[in-house]
Design an enzyme around this catalytic site. Structure first.
Site, short mmCIF file in Angstrom:
data_model
loop_
_atom_site.label_atom_id
_atom_site.label_comp_id
_atom_site.label_asym_id
_atom_site.label_seq_id
_atom_site.Cartn_x
_atom_site.Cartn_y
_atom_site.Cartn_z
N ASP A 131 -8.59 -8.73 4.61
CA ASP A 131 -8.30 -7.57 5.45
C ASP A 131 -9.32 -7.39 6.58
O ASP A 131 -10.14 -6.47 6.52
CB ASP A 131 -8.24 -6.31 4.59
CG ASP A 131 -7.62 -5.13 5.34
OD1 ASP A 131 -7.03 -5.36 6.41
OD2 ASP A 131 -7.71 -4.00 4.83
N GLU A 159 0.81 -1.21 0.00
CA GLU A 159 0.00 0.00 0.00
C GLU A 159 0.85 1.27 0.00
O GLU A 159 0.62 2.20 0.75
CB GLU A 159 -0.95 0.00 1.21
CG GLU A 159 -1.92 -1.18 1.17
CD GLU A 159 -2.92 -1.17 2.33
OE1 GLU A 159 -4.07 -1.52 2.08
OE2 GLU A 159 -2.54 -0.81 3.46
N GLU A 167 -12.45 -1.83 12.30
CA GLU A 167 -12.47 -1.12 11.02
C GLU A 167 -13.63 -1.55 10.14
O GLU A 167 -14.32 -0.71 9.56
CB GLU A 167 -11.14 -1.37 10.30
CG GLU A 167 -11.07 -0.74 8.92
CD GLU A 167 -9.72 -0.99 8.23
OE1 GLU A 167 -8.83 -1.58 8.86
OE2 GLU A 167 -9.58 -0.58 7.06
#
Lengths: 723, 723
Positions: free
Chosen positions: B384, B310, B412
């Site tokens: 993820d 990323e 998240e």
């Protein structure tokens, strides 16, 4: 309402035996601690006087008053208080005039003096018994009276013969939150914003309630929720619903919510092509927006606007005046009783004029051209919240316009959250300053409260220093600046020392030794920061952007008037900004009497010396020392005062809770380091510029100048951004 | 140390009469409340057993143990505890083996089983009297034992005949803070970072101490202070001094500090031209940096690294392998006993391969090529941190490399801080999953604890959900995820229900009705979020970037593999990601036994159905319903579970303090709204894609699909940025 539960805990704590009182306190309770009175004779007397209460009438505000009074009295007196519900024979009665029945007459209160927010507290006698009567014309007046009465007990005052009338001198007493929608706070040093926009309107944080209680306890009656560097998004419905939820919480406590209006909102949020205030579609857009707001928040206060300043859009983008802009918004909120607070903080890099002259030049010609519901909000000084500035020349210069004061509670240029600086000294210096606008005796306070020019509107704003830190303000003593602002906003005739004293008593202890030592420390603190940062009228020599630490050498900021060298103009010959007739003649903006006082270099212990004069290093100051030597002396004096503050604090160990004692001790250590850093960096720099050595009797800088110039603080707090 | 004072307050509160116990609690105390035992028979028994204590030996860790024990016992039993200072006849003795004298023999403890962190707690009898003995080989073992013993009392356990041996199964039990130097927290939903870098090292926030206490109480022994998206500045001296101050606070509590290492630091911070791990000047730079670190922090734990992922720099920038990069850092910290945790979370948009296959493809070939002090940190699933994922195929695939587990405590993708989701169910599902790496019984837990492949190093990490909110985690129940992570890290054989039960007892109350109802609610919560967000194996259909709310329609993200449509592949014919041999064949990365279990569409209540299979809407599920109808049923089931949670919670009013009761109630209201939003938005979208109506027996979406697509949340929390 959960505030009752919180208060209960305080009550419980207050009942602990005295030897266990040195317990940890995290500062969350502020000055509303209501711990058990430790003076046993006084406790006995209070207990004998007050056993029952009666608060007449029903309203959310009176419910809040009842809860506060009950919890406060139970905590302070460590005994159960009976709410008689319906009995004027209670030992404490609180009632509005309309609910007070016979007591209106028997009390002898002159309600015509109390206005819509004032209150009276009197001890009434009936043979051998006496009772306390708290009264007002309005519910909010009663709540203010309740807080005042609790304060009397918290400060261990004599309540045997009370005869108090208290009425605010200023109508709008407002906190300005420079809080962004992403919860960063511009110039905020106490964590992030209290307003958790993401979980509003459904989740009501207990802090919202306690924030309202704290403000009501000191008479603050308005809050601008959002940053003056504004985001139009807050004017859209999803956010207005959140704002309405906060307004609902604050309403019982007499606090109106305001928002900042981004001038270009019609473009960004309304899809118009222009934000020209003379464009009818723009005017219509604002009117509709305002109608939407008042539908959700019937008592919405109005707008605060920063326009054509530091990159913010404004009416000048369309060749309209500030009055055109302000009046357009004023027309929109007028039908609902709203006001517009238009900021006078404007300056432009393109204008070759001395920055401190620009606001006056811009606004004075507009005097008389604003709508009746517009207040012009003027910073205390003409530059930007420095440790010391002369008063803003607009005060007294616009008799046909109500001017609001803007103080900064958050210590952007005063050591931020790590320096103990009691700002009431600064506020008072400014309020007491004589503008000579209508001859001697035309103090700033009389302009602010509207009395000098018979203004109907009056207002005072404090840029808040509050965040989500457990103790609200990060530095325990920064709470005092919030407190003092509220007290001065209510009554600007109060003395900083009296305000500090009662704050200490409520916040820490009534122990006389602690109170007197801490009071002295607080009262010395503002002059200390002036001396170790910007003595003798120096100004704006802080590092760029974050303003953390010294940067007198900086000459490469984005704009000339953001550079420290622009302000001190030091070279091998001398130092200072010539604002006399031979220089920028900023003095010409003051009335003759004020001008004479300010221009006199020797006046006021030379506090404005280098603000107005460029002088040779060899200039002889009042002390007999050369200007260079005097500068060295003042910087060292600043450090010495901090050392004295540390020494004083060290003597107070054990007199208060360990947690806050240690917090302050650690922070004074930081302040000490920072004061030395300021002194050393500034003297090293000015020494290099002047070619003069620092006299050997002073501590020499610990590092060479290059060391200080290289220091970088990329993540110094308070930048905030403006999303 | 101020913790004693804080604990004193708890003690005082605990002494209040029972009817006043429903007082406000702000959640700051977590599960370490030590309020007075309410079961009076048990209280009597505890009191009769314990009056005096003796903690043998002197060290900061033993001082912490003594303070915690004294404050805890005094709070729980509401009586004064005498520290005998030097008497093995005390009713509670805590001592290491070397300090325990005769008790080593008389206790019969087999110290060889206790290792460096384990402890024993036994009830020893001597005629009519008995005593409690807490012992270990090390000071930290004693502290862990003290916390364990206090937990027994907090949970009102029988202590009449204790014989406890407890040893952690995993060596490194670590929190990962994704905290930036500007105090924003990436994927943080509980305010800003605990670490106030600006006021460190001088100002020691009480929170630092209480953070250490909380972690030690559940056996967490390491903390990575900084974000994996790292900033090289933290490796410079001014920041290392701050890190050292935190390390000094944490050390007595057995917690080592770690930092994230930005791979390009030699360029950014060291002025080198390259960060090539094979370059000797780069290697030298890191060695010097590491020496500096250890000079300031002798027990520094080591580095966590996110590289070539990323946008983060890494060894592949120089055509070197991940092993080359990890080994260079490992060589630098090896002389000091440090470790390197290298993250396996890598994927690239340029690689046409199914994203969930890329980490395996990248790392499996490197098995055996890492230094002995490197751990490879692998996220629980291959994508993820979704509400549900199959296990990561790397588990079991690298027998010559110690693999660390990375769980995410911060939610998240699981409702962030407004949804009550007890994650232990997720953690346990993953730890119990069988990789079949060495045949049946090769559970992930055995790979993580090193037992399957006889690894010397072992570790487990949890991405922290902690911030500066007063209650640390924003949602009161999010504290349970921190707690459960610590408990499972210590002993992965524990059951989520047992952990939840003791957490409830300590955090709220031992009231059996409250405990059982709340337990049920917690255990239902993870399946609820799976159902109302991503049932049947759906994944990553959250809105872009902030991941707040549904976004199954999103097809324009910066990279193909950031788009929800990439993952669900829904069209008029069907839905799901074919990862069988006819598709990406991600299944091939699992051992045959695991592959068989995962590939079987009907297995496990079809929880992985659409993760591995693309199926027609008409596919008949186990329930007999079509896939489309089953999808509708599951989304509705998710909402129904939230409603049941609300109903349950409503019955618990009055059983705990009003403040936390109301907080949870308000948050469940938000969760309810969000669950409906998820259901309605997803079903409206999938209905539009499939052309199939939502069966009439279900609530129809409140708004048309376009409404959901237009919703924007510009300031949803947790973005954080990476300064």
């Amino acid at each position: 309402m959960k505030s009752k539960s919180i208060l209960h805990i305080l009550f419980m704590l207050a009942q602990l035996p005295a030897f266990q009182l040195a317990i940890a306190e995290d500062g969350y309770r502020l000055w509303l601690r209501y711990d058990k009175i430790r003076n046993s004779a006084l406790l006995h007397e209070y207990r004998s006087r007050i056993s029952t209460i009666y608060i007449a009438g029903i309203s959310p505000t009176l419910t809040a008053a009842n809860r506060e009074l009950t919890a406060g009295l139970e905590g302070l007196m460590a005994k159960k208080i009976i709410d008689t519900k319906n009995n004027f024979n209670a030992s404490l009665v609180a009632a509005t005039k309309s609910a007070a029945g016979n007591m209106v007459k028997t009390s002898g209160i002159d309600y015509s003096l109390l206005g819509t927010e004032g209150f009276a507290i009197i001890t009434m006698r009936d043979g051998k018994t006496s009772k306390i009567f708290i009264s007002a014309n309005t519910d909010i007046g009663v709540l203010y009276g309740v807080f005042h009465f609790l304060r009397l007990l918290q400060t261990e005052s004599d309540i045997s013969n009370l005869s108090i009338n208290s009425v605010p001198k200023i109508k709008h007493r407002i906190l300005n939150h420079w809080d962004n929608l992403n919860r960063t706070v511009e110039r905020g040093y106490a964590g992030i914003s209290l307003w958790n926009w993401h979980t509003l309107p459904t989740y009501i944080d207990q802090r919202y309630i306690d924030y309202a209680r704290a403000n009501a306890s000191i008479g603050i009656n308005g809050t601008v929720l959002t940053n003056v560097n504004a985001n139009a998004l807050v004017l859209t419905e999803p956010y207005l619903l959140k704002v309405a939820a906060l307004a609902n919480i604050f309403r019982p406590y007499g606090i109106k919510v305001f928002l900042t209006a981004r001038f270009s909102a019609p473009i960004e949020s309304g899809n118009l092509q222009t934000a020209d205030p003379n464009d009818t579609s723009v005017q219509q857009w604002w009117k509709q927006r305002v109608q939407e707001i008042y539908k959700l928040i019937p008592d919405f206060g109005g707008f605060l606007v920063k326009a054509n300043s530091e990159g913010q859009p404004g009416p000048q983008n369309y060749n309209r005046s500030h009055a055109d802009g302000a009046n357009m918004l004023a027309d929109a909120v007028k039908p609902f009783g709203g006001i517009v607070m238009w900021r006078a903080f404007v300056y432009s890099n393109e204008v070759p004029e001395d920055r401190v002259k620009q606001a006056y030049a811009e606004f004075k010609p507009l005097d008389g051209s604003f709508r009746k519901n517009v207040l012009l909000q003027v910073k205390s000084g003409p530059l930007d919240f420095q440790p010391r500035e002369p008063i803003h020349p607009l005060f007294g210069a616009m008799p046909a316009t109500p001017l609001m004061m803007e103080f900064q509670l958050t210590q952007e240029y005063l050591g931020q959250a790590t320096n103990l600086v009691y700002e009431a000294s600064l506020f008072k210096e400014c309020l007491d300053a004589d503008t000579y606008a209508k001859g001697k005796g035309s103090q700033v306070s009389k302009i602010i409260d509207g009395s000098l020019d018979k203004q109907q509107l009056s207002g005072i704003a404090g840029v808040a220093n509050i965040g989500n830190e457990r103790n609200w303000t990060a530095h325990p003593f920064a709470q005092a600046n919030w407190y003092a602002f509220g007290k001065l906003a209510w009554d600007h005739s109060l003395q900083p020392s009296d305000i500090a004293k009662e704050w200490i008593q409520q916040t820490f202890t009534n122990d006389p030794g602690f109170v007197s030592a801490t009071l002295k420390l607080m009262l010395s603190s503002r002059e200390a920061v002036v001396n170790y940062m910007t003595p003798l009228g120096l100004h704006h020599i802080m590092a760029t952007s974050h303003h953390y630490g010294p940067g007198p050498w900086i000459d490469n900021a984005g704009r000339a008037d953001w550079n420290p060298v622009y302000y001190h103009k030091a070279d091998s010959n001398g130092i200072g900004f010539d604002r006399t007739a031979t220089g920028s003649d900023a003095l010409t903006q003051y009335a003759p009497g004020a001008r004479r006082a300010l221009e006199n270099a020797e006046a006021n212990d030379e506090i404005y010396l280098l603000w107005f004069h460029h002088l040779p290093w060899t200039y002889t100051t009042k002390s007999g020392r050369s200007l260079w030597e005097e500068l060295c002396a003042r910087y060292n004096q600043g450090v010495d005062t901090v050392i004295a503050m540390q020494t004083t604090w060290a003597t107070l160990s054990g007199k208060i809770d360990e947690e806050r004692y240690n917090q302050v001790k650690m922070l004074l250590n930081i302040q000490h380091d920072e004061a030395i850093w300021w002194r050393d960096a500034c003297l090293a720099y000015f020494s290099s510029v002047s070619g003069r050595p620092i006299p050997a009797n002073y501590q020499q800088p610990a590092h060479p100048l290059e060391y200080y110039k290289k220091l970088q603080f990329r993540f110094a707090p308070g930048i905030g951004g403006n999303p």
